[in-house]
Design a protein around this motif. Structure first.
Motif: not given
Length: 252
Positions: A98, A133, A179
């Motif tokens: 991430a 996340e 996402q």
């Protein structure tokens, strides 16, 4: 009313792939690709073992008079496992990589707009992106559980149960869209709920974008490169469409 253009989604992804090979951006892709490669090896080995064991158990359980449908079940199991494989591969890889995807989205936006982002230290970036996340992961799990309940109910209703496949595909596509669009949105510290609202205003583009990413994630080897391409494509989508909605909202 459905808004957006499915062709735009493909356009953003192809442009994103082209951006990644530019000299100034290639170094920001290297670390995510290495992470993807390691996880790809682990996930693919696990997939092979799970598929082999499940198929063996299925063949042993199946009566001999149903042996002629074994190849149909083989294909069905293969498809379902690929969906799970692609979805799981995305979630785990994005959780690990991430911070790197956030930096990649930042550099791509700078390449597109020519504007320097606000400086942020790694000590602030890493915990913030990891927290985001986890927020997304909770969203996927909690909403996914509700989707699963709907699918279970529909499964027992003749004819209507055919809609369960469509709902599954739409949910997976929406998750992939959320996402990856969240990387550039989070760089601007846009609230997660507001990011989802903007995605929904261009639903046809968003669902197509997520569907294409999901399809690429299901294909071994392609999925290694699919995620950086998705980050790049999502950043273009953000810059050219979704970030502009902030301006239009302020004017009204």
């Amino acid at each position: 009313m459905l808004n957006g253009n499915p062709a735009n989604a493909l356009h953003y992804l192809t442009r994103g792939a082209g951006l990644l090979v530019r000299p100034g951006l290639k170094r920001f892709v290297l670390v995510p690709l290495l992470v993807n490669l390691v996880l790809f090896v682990v996930a693919t080995i696990a997939l092979i073992h799970v598929y082999r064991d499940l198929l063996t158990q299925l063949v042993e359980w199946m009566p001999e008079w149903l042996a002629f449908v074994a190849w149909i079940l083989w294909l069905l199991f293969a498809f379902l496992l690929l969906v799970v494989y692609g979805y799981t591969f995305n979630i785990i890889t994005n959780l690990v990589a991430a911070p790197f995807y956030g930096i990649l989205a930042e550099k791509i936006e700078q390449e597109l707009t020519g504007k320097e982002p606000k400086p942020e230290s790694l000590s602030a970036l890493i915990p913030r992106t990891l927290a985001r996340e986890l927020t997304k992961l909770w969203y996927f799990v909690s909403r996914g559980f509700l989707v699963l309940l709907v699918l279970v109910v529909l499964w027992f209703i003749p004819v209507v149960n055919l809609a369960s496949a469509l709902i599954s595909v739409l949910w997976a596509a929406w998750c992939m869209s959320v996402q990856y669009i969240d990387y550039p949105a989070d760089n601007h510290q846009l609230e997660f709920r507001e990011m989802r609202r903007r995605l929904n205003t261009e639903s046809l583009t968003s669902y197509t974008f997520g569907g294409l990413v999901m399809a690429g994630s299901m294909i071994p080897l392609v999925n290694i490169f699919m995620m950086p391409i998705a980050v790049a494509g999502a950043t273009i989508y953000w810059v050219e469409e979704l970030s502009i909605k902030e301006l239009s909202t302020k004017k009204t």
